[in-house]
Scaffold this motif. Sequence first.
Motif, PDB file in Angstrom:
ATOM      1  N   GLU A 109      38.449  53.358  36.998  1.00  0.00           N
ATOM      2  CA  GLU A 109      39.749  53.811  36.519  1.00  0.00           C
ATOM      3  C   GLU A 109      40.762  52.670  36.449  1.00  0.00           C
ATOM      4  O   GLU A 109      41.762  52.763  35.741  1.00  0.00           O
ATOM      5  CB  GLU A 109      40.293  54.917  37.435  1.00  0.00           C
ATOM      6  CG  GLU A 109      39.454  56.192  37.426  1.00  0.00           C
ATOM      7  CD  GLU A 109      40.037  57.265  38.316  1.00  0.00           C
ATOM      8  OE1 GLU A 109      41.082  56.987  38.964  1.00  0.00           O
ATOM      9  OE2 GLU A 109      39.467  58.364  38.383  1.00  0.00           O
ATOM     10  N   ASP A 110      40.501  51.607  37.174  1.00  0.00           N
ATOM     11  CA  ASP A 110      41.465  50.498  37.272  1.00  0.00           C
ATOM     12  C   ASP A 110      41.149  49.326  36.353  1.00  0.00           C
ATOM     13  O   ASP A 110      42.037  48.545  36.009  1.00  0.00           O
ATOM     14  CB  ASP A 110      41.528  49.983  38.717  1.00  0.00           C
ATOM     15  CG  ASP A 110      42.046  51.033  39.681  1.00  0.00           C
ATOM     16  OD1 ASP A 110      43.054  51.688  39.345  1.00  0.00           O
ATOM     17  OD2 ASP A 110      41.438  51.196  40.751  1.00  0.00           O
ATOM     18  N   PHE A 111      39.880  49.185  35.948  1.00  0.00           N
ATOM     19  CA  PHE A 111      39.483  48.042  35.137  1.00  0.00           C
ATOM     20  C   PHE A 111      38.771  48.511  33.872  1.00  0.00           C
ATOM     21  O   PHE A 111      37.939  49.416  33.919  1.00  0.00           O
ATOM     22  CB  PHE A 111      38.540  47.120  35.912  1.00  0.00           C
ATOM     23  CG  PHE A 111      39.131  46.545  37.159  1.00  0.00           C
ATOM     24  CD1 PHE A 111      40.024  45.481  37.100  1.00  0.00           C
ATOM     25  CD2 PHE A 111      38.798  47.055  38.403  1.00  0.00           C
ATOM     26  CE1 PHE A 111      40.573  44.945  38.244  1.00  0.00           C
ATOM     27  CE2 PHE A 111      39.335  46.519  39.558  1.00  0.00           C
ATOM     28  CZ  PHE A 111      40.227  45.461  39.483  1.00  0.00           C
ATOM     29  N   SER A 112      39.099  47.877  32.763  1.00  0.00           N
ATOM     30  CA  SER A 112      38.390  48.144  31.520  1.00  0.00           C
ATOM     31  C   SER A 112      37.057  47.407  31.521  1.00  0.00           C
ATOM     32  O   SER A 112      36.899  46.378  32.184  1.00  0.00           O
ATOM     33  CB  SER A 112      39.224  47.683  30.317  1.00  0.00           C
ATOM     34  OG  SER A 112      40.449  48.374  30.274  1.00  0.00           O
ATOM     35  N   PHE A 154      37.427  41.752  21.136  1.00  0.00           N
ATOM     36  CA  PHE A 154      38.341  41.354  22.207  1.00  0.00           C
ATOM     37  C   PHE A 154      37.635  41.347  23.559  1.00  0.00           C
ATOM     38  O   PHE A 154      36.794  42.199  23.864  1.00  0.00           O
ATOM     39  CB  PHE A 154      39.516  42.331  22.307  1.00  0.00           C
ATOM     40  CG  PHE A 154      40.630  42.079  21.335  1.00  0.00           C
ATOM     41  CD1 PHE A 154      41.261  40.853  21.267  1.00  0.00           C
ATOM     42  CD2 PHE A 154      41.079  43.100  20.494  1.00  0.00           C
ATOM     43  CE1 PHE A 154      42.300  40.620  20.382  1.00  0.00           C
ATOM     44  CE2 PHE A 154      42.123  42.883  19.605  1.00  0.00           C
ATOM     45  CZ  PHE A 154      42.738  41.645  19.548  1.00  0.00           C
ATOM     46  N   THR A 155      38.026  40.382  24.403  1.00  0.00           N
ATOM     47  CA  THR A 155      37.710  40.395  25.826  1.00  0.00           C
ATOM     48  C   THR A 155      38.978  40.001  26.572  1.00  0.00           C
ATOM     49  O   THR A 155      39.921  39.463  25.991  1.00  0.00           O
ATOM     50  CB  THR A 155      36.585  39.397  26.192  1.00  0.00           C
ATOM     51  OG1 THR A 155      37.097  38.059  26.145  1.00  0.00           O
ATOM     52  CG2 THR A 155      35.413  39.510  25.245  1.00  0.00           C
ATOM     53  N   GLY A 156      38.998  40.276  27.877  1.00  0.00           N
ATOM     54  CA  GLY A 156      40.121  39.807  28.691  1.00  0.00           C
ATOM     55  C   GLY A 156      41.245  40.805  28.852  1.00  0.00           C
ATOM     56  O   GLY A 156      41.050  42.028  28.826  1.00  0.00           O
ATOM     57  N   VAL A 181      37.863  36.998  20.692  1.00  0.00           N
ATOM     58  CA  VAL A 181      39.208  36.644  21.131  1.00  0.00           C
ATOM     59  C   VAL A 181      39.330  37.004  22.612  1.00  0.00           C
ATOM     60  O   VAL A 181      39.320  38.182  22.976  1.00  0.00           O
ATOM     61  CB  VAL A 181      40.279  37.391  20.312  1.00  0.00           C
ATOM     62  CG1 VAL A 181      41.674  37.034  20.815  1.00  0.00           C
ATOM     63  CG2 VAL A 181      40.135  37.082  18.830  1.00  0.00           C
ATOM     64  N   HIS A 182      39.398  35.974  23.450  1.00  0.00           N
ATOM     65  CA  HIS A 182      39.544  36.196  24.895  1.00  0.00           C
ATOM     66  C   HIS A 182      41.018  36.027  25.253  1.00  0.00           C
ATOM     67  O   HIS A 182      41.588  34.941  25.092  1.00  0.00           O
ATOM     68  CB  HIS A 182      38.693  35.208  25.683  1.00  0.00           C
ATOM     69  CG  HIS A 182      38.835  35.372  27.163  1.00  0.00           C
ATOM     70  ND1 HIS A 182      38.300  36.430  27.860  1.00  0.00           N
ATOM     71  CD2 HIS A 182      39.479  34.615  28.088  1.00  0.00           C
ATOM     72  CE1 HIS A 182      38.595  36.324  29.125  1.00  0.00           C
ATOM     73  NE2 HIS A 182      39.312  35.228  29.300  1.00  0.00           N
ATOM     74  N   VAL A 183      41.619  37.093  25.764  1.00  0.00           N
ATOM     75  CA  VAL A 183      43.065  37.136  25.953  1.00  0.00           C
ATOM     76  C   VAL A 183      43.439  36.892  27.415  1.00  0.00           C
ATOM     77  O   VAL A 183      42.917  37.535  28.325  1.00  0.00           O
ATOM     78  CB  VAL A 183      43.630  38.496  25.496  1.00  0.00           C
ATOM     79  CG1 VAL A 183      45.155  38.515  25.630  1.00  0.00           C
ATOM     80  CG2 VAL A 183      43.210  38.791  24.058  1.00  0.00           C
TER      81      VAL A 183
END
Length: 276
Positions: A264-267, A229-231, A176-178
């Motif tokens: 720290e800013d991006f998963s 999940f992605t996105g 699931v790309h959100v």
Amino acid sequence: MKQLQKTSKKISAFAQYKSLSIQFSLDGFSFYVSNSETKEPLLFTKYAFTKTIASPELLLEKVIAIFDTDKDLQQDFTSVFAIHQNNLATIVPNELFDRNNLAPYLKYTVKTLKTDFITYDLHNIIAANTVYIPYVNINNFIFQNFGEFEYKHHSTVLIDKLLSYSEQDSEEQFFVHVSPNYVDLVVCKEGRLLFYNSFNYTTKEDFIYYILFTAEQLQMNPNYFQLTFTGDIEKESDLYDITYNYVRNIHFINPIDSFFADSEDFSNHSNFILTS
């Protein structure tokens, strides 16, 4: 009111030859710079719009403003690759594909105009093509700035990467790309695409409905299949919570050698299409 939210990760490394990859949608604009020779990442920057842009014309205004002010875009690149992110696309198997007559493939799922430019991408792994409407005005702007460049639809890149990522999995994989206003659903097994579609959603109830409806059509039991999940989604979100109420096995994609492993800013899973 601030209309752009900029977030960036940069590695202090010199590279004589650099490649640029950019991804744009009506919700934001991102770009990724890498070493052309070693493929090592150098920089990632994301601009999130506070409101969805109403039209491609207004999107172009945003993109021009970003190029005018961001010095990281004001340099020479050995190659440029653009990703058009929208839901104006469909997949056509090779045996049904006629590159000289593209419009009929979209007429049942996308509202098109006679003036729309329609193109296609050839998939690297599956025997199919993505037929879609790119943002032609953005393409023209990129050409004016950099000359020849390559571009694809985001679903082409997403599907090919997910098929490669999951080619060793013997069980069906539900990805699931959100995105802020629509979701891409990809189901595959051992490098074969079983299902792809994208859906607009407004509420979290819309969001889970499309996931469960797809699972039902494919006869996949939410108590057993793995959902990845992605996105643009985090564990501390309403979308995650409502999904977990119905699907037992939820994971976030974990790309190999992710640029964001210590960010720290991006998963790690957040920008799979552009950087992985």
